[in-house]
Design an enzyme around this catalytic site. Structure first.
Site, PDB file in Angstrom:
ATOM      1  N   ASP A  70       0.833  -1.206   0.000  1.00 26.05           N
ATOM      2  CA  ASP A  70       0.000   0.000   0.000  1.00 26.05           C
ATOM      3  C   ASP A  70       0.867   1.256   0.000  1.00 26.05           C
ATOM      4  O   ASP A  70       2.101   1.184   0.042  1.00 26.05           O
ATOM      5  CB  ASP A  70      -0.934  -0.057   1.227  1.00 26.05           C
ATOM      6  CG  ASP A  70      -2.286   0.561   0.962  1.00 26.05           C
ATOM      7  OD1 ASP A  70      -2.410   1.379   0.032  1.00 26.05           O
ATOM      8  OD2 ASP A  70      -3.232   0.239   1.717  1.00 26.05           O
ATOM      9  N   TRP A 130      -3.126   2.959  -5.833  1.00 23.03           N
ATOM     10  CA  TRP A 130      -4.392   3.598  -6.210  1.00 23.03           C
ATOM     11  C   TRP A 130      -4.355   4.251  -7.601  1.00 23.03           C
ATOM     12  O   TRP A 130      -5.006   5.266  -7.843  1.00 23.03           O
ATOM     13  CB  TRP A 130      -4.813   4.631  -5.154  1.00 23.03           C
ATOM     14  CG  TRP A 130      -4.516   4.236  -3.735  1.00 23.03           C
ATOM     15  CD1 TRP A 130      -4.925   3.086  -3.114  1.00 23.03           C
ATOM     16  CD2 TRP A 130      -3.762   4.959  -2.750  1.00 23.03           C
ATOM     17  NE1 TRP A 130      -4.480   3.067  -1.820  1.00 23.03           N
ATOM     18  CE2 TRP A 130      -3.768   4.204  -1.570  1.00 23.03           C
ATOM     19  CE3 TRP A 130      -3.094   6.183  -2.755  1.00 23.03           C
ATOM     20  CZ2 TRP A 130      -3.118   4.616  -0.400  1.00 23.03           C
ATOM     21  CZ3 TRP A 130      -2.451   6.606  -1.598  1.00 23.03           C
ATOM     22  CH2 TRP A 130      -2.466   5.834  -0.445  1.00 23.03           C
ATOM     23  N   GLY A 131      -3.550   3.676  -8.509  1.00 18.83           N
ATOM     24  CA  GLY A 131      -3.533   4.203  -9.876  1.00 18.83           C
ATOM     25  C   GLY A 131      -2.823   5.533 -10.016  1.00 18.83           C
ATOM     26  O   GLY A 131      -3.041   6.248 -10.998  1.00 18.83           O
ATOM     27  N   ASP A 156     -10.144   3.058  -4.014  1.00 18.61           N
ATOM     28  CA  ASP A 156     -10.787   1.840  -3.510  1.00 18.61           C
ATOM     29  C   ASP A 156     -12.182   1.637  -4.093  1.00 18.61           C
ATOM     30  O   ASP A 156     -12.983   2.581  -4.173  1.00 18.61           O
ATOM     31  CB  ASP A 156     -10.930   1.922  -1.983  1.00 18.61           C
ATOM     32  CG  ASP A 156      -9.593   1.774  -1.277  1.00 18.61           C
ATOM     33  OD1 ASP A 156      -8.546   1.804  -1.948  1.00 18.61           O
ATOM     34  OD2 ASP A 156      -9.613   1.630  -0.041  1.00 18.61           O
TER      35      ASP A 156
HETATM   36  C1  GAL Z   1      -6.197   1.168   1.225  1.00 14.22           C
HETATM   37  C2  GAL Z   1      -6.229   0.086   0.168  1.00 14.22           C
HETATM   38  C3  GAL Z   1      -7.302  -0.903   0.546  1.00 14.22           C
HETATM   39  C4  GAL Z   1      -6.993  -1.492   1.911  1.00 14.22           C
HETATM   40  C5  GAL Z   1      -6.806  -0.390   2.945  1.00 14.22           C
HETATM   41  C6  GAL Z   1      -6.281  -0.937   4.268  1.00 14.22           C
HETATM   42  O1  GAL Z   1      -5.206   2.107   0.914  1.00 14.22           O
HETATM   43  O2  GAL Z   1      -6.460   0.660  -1.097  1.00 14.22           O
HETATM   44  O3  GAL Z   1      -7.395  -1.915  -0.434  1.00 14.22           O
HETATM   45  O4  GAL Z   1      -5.837  -2.278   1.807  1.00 14.22           O
HETATM   46  O5  GAL Z   1      -5.900   0.598   2.487  1.00 14.22           O
HETATM   47  O6  GAL Z   1      -6.024   0.050   5.209  1.00 14.22           O
END
Ligand code: GAL
Length: 405
Positions: free
Chosen positions: A160, A200-201, A221
């Site tokens: 992430d 996130w692209g 997301d």
């Molecule tokens: C976001 C991610 C999600 C999930 C979340 C967990 O940044 O895009 O898929 O992993 O964090 O905190």
């Protein structure tokens, strides 16, 4: 002696983790770590229960469900744990530590059991100082964390992007400069580990992601509603050309089974992710699946499209007389090449009704009669066109044999 040196050199060359590719219309080195030749199939706990699903018991129950529901035999292999599995602090040697309340016997005990079931185990981390949920990030610990994952037998690492730049959502940081650090750490970890990039692209990742990861998220997301599913799919159509064996656009984890999508919408969500060659990572409680959802995700024809070795993603095409696709809203007509045919997707985007396709309009087909099969209805026929009655937001997924009959 000479032959030993030669064999050693050969081993190094054949293990080179990159391959030359022209997939993006120019020469580039794509990641070739032996993994993700077709898009990943599995489950992740985040859409099911956020932090609450990051436990040993949830991972093991999911793995057992994969086996007992026949999903493992269909290729669903990855059992992936998301954010919040770790303790808030590293140990005195700087190692990541699993939260003992959630992982009473550690991670390795769970990966061992999952491997014994013939499945694979995934974990989640973050390129920044902290994960999005406030657990330790890998910034400055990339090499150490890669070795820890390998020692635990981890097969898949979702990475992430929180707290990499200023604040929570990485303002000011260019992801293309620091995602390769973890790629290299995984390549040197001593274990093949699938690298799932989750930034996130940002920074047009689809252009360079093939040289860094086995998949890359291309959007923010996914939300649990049709609008979110439709807008992600619309964007995916504009970047289909970047998908290839070893590296795919990741349209994000599935929302099937989470109570908000209609049956039609679940079929379209699954069908679109399959023809776009996105990882299909289920995001619901696999021990409580409705029969109708199970039937969708076990559709052998659609899974064979998703797992087709050619690894090319479908995109939109404009039939004669139809309005042009816009890229920002979901378009009803999709097609793409397969190793042994062409896949066509028809989606009842705005209204229920009769949706048809003339094969002469489809890239890769042309004039003539073709044999085809539609995988949700089971209909098969020969002809120059195919048509279907579709309810609102439903989808037909058609495989057409390439040689005219
Ligand atoms: C976001 C991610 C999600 C999930 C979340 C967990 O940044 O895009 O898929 O992993 O964090 O905190």
């Amino acid at each position: 002696m000479i032959s030993k040196i030669f064999i050693a050199l050969l081993a190094i060359v054949s293990a080179a983790p990159f391959r030359d590719s022209y997939e993006n219309g120019r020469l580039e080195k794509r990641l070739d770590n032996g993994l993700g030749k077709t898009p990943a199939l599995g489950w992740n706990g985040w859409n099911q229960g956020q932090c609450n699903a990051a436990t040993a018991s949830t991972a093991l129950n999911t793995a057992k469900a994969f086996v007992s529901l026949g999903l493992k035999d269909l290729g669903y292999l990855y059992v992936n744990i998301d954010d919040c599995w770790a303790s808030k602090a590293r140990d005195s040697a700087g190692n990541l530590v699993p939260d003992p309340a959630k992982w009473p016997n550690g991670i390795k005990a769970v990966t061992d059991q999952i491997h014994d079931m013939g499945l694979k185990m995934g974990l989640y981390g973050d390129a920044g100082r902290e994960t999005c949920g406030g657990y330790p990030g890998s910034q400055g610990h990339e090499v150490q964390d890669g070795k820890t994952l390998a020692s635990w037998g981890v097969d898949y690492w979702k990475y992430d992007n929180c707290y990499t730049g200023t604040g929570f959502n990485n303002a000011g940081a260019n992801t293309s400069t620091y995602y390769p650090t973890m790629r290299d750490s995984l390549l040197n970890s001593g274990r093949p580990i699938f690298f799932s990039m989750c930034q996130w692209g940002r920074d047009n990742v689809w252009i360079w992601g093939g040289s860094v990861g086995n998949s890359w998220r291309m959007s923010d997301d996914i939300q649990n509603n049709w609008g979110s599913v439709a807008s992600i799919a619309a964007k995916a159509a504009t970047i289909a050309q970047y998908a290839a064996p070893g590296g795919f656009n990741d349209l994000d984890m599935m929302q099937l089974g989470n109570g908000k999508l209609s049956g039609n919408e679940e079929r379209a969500h699954f069908g679109l992710w399959a023809i776009a060659k996105s990882p299909i990572i289920m995001g619901t409680d696999m021990t409580k699946l409705a029969t109708s959802t199970l039937e969708i995700i076990k559709n052998k024809g659609i899974l064979s499209i998703h797992q087709d070795p050619l690894g090319k993603a479908a995109t939109t095409f404009q039939p004669s007389g139809a309005a042009a696709p816009s890229g920002s809203s979901l378009y009803p007509y999709w097609a793409g090449p397969l190793s042994d045919g062409i896949v066509i997707g028809l989606i009842a985007v705005d209204k229920a009704g009769n949706y048809s396709v003339n094969f002469s309009d489809v890239p890769g087909l042309g004039n003539g009669s073709f044999s085809w099969a539609e995988f949700y209805s089971g209909k098969t026929a020969n002809g120059t066109s195919a048509s279907f009655e579709l309810g609102l937001h439903d989808m037909a997924v058609i495989k057409v044999n390439k040689s005219a009959v």
